[in-house]
Design a protein around this motif. Structure first.
Motif, PDB file in Angstrom:
ATOM      1  N   VAL A  57      46.954  52.627  41.575  1.00  0.00           N
ATOM      2  CA  VAL A  57      46.530  51.316  42.091  1.00  0.00           C
ATOM      3  C   VAL A  57      45.801  51.489  43.422  1.00  0.00           C
ATOM      4  O   VAL A  57      44.765  50.855  43.660  1.00  0.00           O
ATOM      5  N   HIS A  58      46.305  52.369  44.279  1.00  0.00           N
ATOM      6  CA  HIS A  58      45.652  52.633  45.567  1.00  0.00           C
ATOM      7  C   HIS A  58      44.241  53.188  45.343  1.00  0.00           C
ATOM      8  O   HIS A  58      43.279  52.748  45.972  1.00  0.00           O
ATOM      9  N   TRP A  59      44.115  54.146  44.434  1.00  0.00           N
ATOM     10  CA  TRP A  59      42.802  54.735  44.127  1.00  0.00           C
ATOM     11  C   TRP A  59      41.856  53.669  43.562  1.00  0.00           C
ATOM     12  O   TRP A  59      40.698  53.567  43.963  1.00  0.00           O
ATOM     13  N   ALA A  60      42.373  52.848  42.613  1.00  0.00           N
ATOM     14  CA  ALA A  60      41.538  51.821  41.988  1.00  0.00           C
ATOM     15  C   ALA A  60      41.109  50.766  43.005  1.00  0.00           C
ATOM     16  O   ALA A  60      39.975  50.298  42.975  1.00  0.00           O
ATOM     17  N   ALA A  61      41.991  50.418  43.938  1.00  0.00           N
ATOM     18  CA  ALA A  61      41.661  49.418  44.958  1.00  0.00           C
ATOM     19  C   ALA A  61      40.592  49.951  45.902  1.00  0.00           C
ATOM     20  O   ALA A  61      39.756  49.186  46.406  1.00  0.00           O
ATOM     21  N   SER A  67      37.688  42.726  40.653  1.00  0.00           N
ATOM     22  CA  SER A  67      37.646  41.702  39.613  1.00  0.00           C
ATOM     23  C   SER A  67      37.461  42.289  38.212  1.00  0.00           C
ATOM     24  O   SER A  67      37.964  41.742  37.245  1.00  0.00           O
ATOM     25  N   GLU A  68      36.730  43.392  38.091  1.00  0.00           N
ATOM     26  CA  GLU A  68      36.511  44.003  36.779  1.00  0.00           C
ATOM     27  C   GLU A  68      37.051  45.425  36.739  1.00  0.00           C
ATOM     28  O   GLU A  68      36.594  46.252  35.957  1.00  0.00           O
ATOM     29  N   ASN A  69      38.040  45.700  37.555  1.00  0.00           N
ATOM     30  CA  ASN A  69      38.606  47.041  37.651  1.00  0.00           C
ATOM     31  C   ASN A  69      39.863  47.119  36.773  1.00  0.00           C
ATOM     32  O   ASN A  69      40.939  46.675  37.155  1.00  0.00           O
ATOM     33  N   GLY A  70      39.706  47.677  35.576  1.00  0.00           N
ATOM     34  CA  GLY A  70      40.813  47.762  34.620  1.00  0.00           C
ATOM     35  C   GLY A  70      41.977  48.583  35.142  1.00  0.00           C
ATOM     36  O   GLY A  70      43.137  48.229  34.920  1.00  0.00           O
ATOM     37  N   ASP A  71      41.683  49.703  35.820  1.00  0.00           N
ATOM     38  CA  ASP A  71      42.759  50.536  36.357  1.00  0.00           C
ATOM     39  C   ASP A  71      43.605  49.756  37.353  1.00  0.00           C
ATOM     40  O   ASP A  71      44.829  49.865  37.366  1.00  0.00           O
ATOM     41  N   TYR A  72      42.945  48.965  38.180  1.00  0.00           N
ATOM     42  CA  TYR A  72      43.655  48.175  39.182  1.00  0.00           C
ATOM     43  C   TYR A  72      44.538  47.120  38.509  1.00  0.00           C
ATOM     44  O   TYR A  72      45.731  47.012  38.811  1.00  0.00           O
ATOM     45  N   HIS A  73      43.984  46.359  37.580  1.00  0.00           N
ATOM     46  CA  HIS A  73      44.731  45.280  36.931  1.00  0.00           C
ATOM     47  C   HIS A  73      45.885  45.819  36.079  1.00  0.00           C
ATOM     48  O   HIS A  73      46.996  45.299  36.129  1.00  0.00           O
ATOM     49  N   TYR A  74      45.604  46.872  35.308  1.00  0.00           N
ATOM     50  CA  TYR A  74      46.669  47.462  34.502  1.00  0.00           C
ATOM     51  C   TYR A  74      47.745  48.057  35.402  1.00  0.00           C
ATOM     52  O   TYR A  74      48.933  47.904  35.134  1.00  0.00           O
TER      53      TYR A  74
END
Length: 186
Positions: A57-61, A67-74
């Motif tokens: 989540v830290h990397w994805a953020a 808004s369209e970041n699947g890694d972050y949302h998942y």
């Protein structure tokens, strides 16, 4: 008053069979093995699984637009699931009462942790192990100590014939064998 909330008859049928009452106090009995499994799952979630997801989540953020970041949302969703399971496990372990079935080794009366073989009216033999709510696995022949079969069996002895109350019928079962695990050598 609605008919749904009125008593149909005034006479109570005391002859009607019912399950033994649930034990008072709401204790969460569990075997030492079951307690160890829950504790190991909690440790795995806290020390391994959660830190991995936090890192993702830290990397994805840090990638910018969320808004369209699947890694972050998942990752956020998975983090909520892990945190929910951690809270559940902590609560269950806090109220757990570890009951060692090996203390009854050699006994023929049925207590928590017993493996019981019984035969029903159709001569079908079944073996069940009476365990805690959080460790019951019907596919492995493990039943919760508050299940109808366990509540019927508890306190009975080998050779007893019991009435198993089920929806729509009552079956007679006979207890054939009662066994407990051997105590661990120290």
């Amino acid at each position: 008053m609605s008919k749904a909330f009125t008593k149909e008859t005034d006479n109570d049928d005391d002859d009607e069979l019912s399950l033994p009452p649930l034990p008072a106090g709401g204790k969460n009995y569990i075997t030492p093995t079951g307690f160890a499994i829950l504790r190991a799952e909690l440790k795995e979630l806290v020390e391994v699984e959660r830190p991995k997801i936090v890192e993702v989540v830290h990397w994805a953020a840090s990638n910018g637009d969320r808004s369209e970041n699947g890694d972050y949302h998942y990752g956020k969703k998975r983090l909520r699931e892990i945190d929910r399971r951690i809270r559940f496990l902590i609560k269950r372990l806090e109220i757990a009462v570890v009951a060692d079935p090996a203390l009854h080794h050699g006994n023929t009366q049925i207590y928590f942790g017993a493996s019981v073989t019984y035969v029903d009216e159709e001569d079908v033999q079944r073996t069940v192990k009476i365990v805690g709510i959080d460790e019951a696995n019907s596919a492995a022949g493990e039943v919760s100590w508050i299940s109808p079969i366990a509540r019927t069996l508890l306190k009975a002895f080998e050779g007893d014939v019991l009435k198993l109350v089920m929806p729509g019928r009552v079956d007679e079962i006979e207890v054939l064998r009662v066994s407990y695990p051997a105590p661990l050598a120290e």
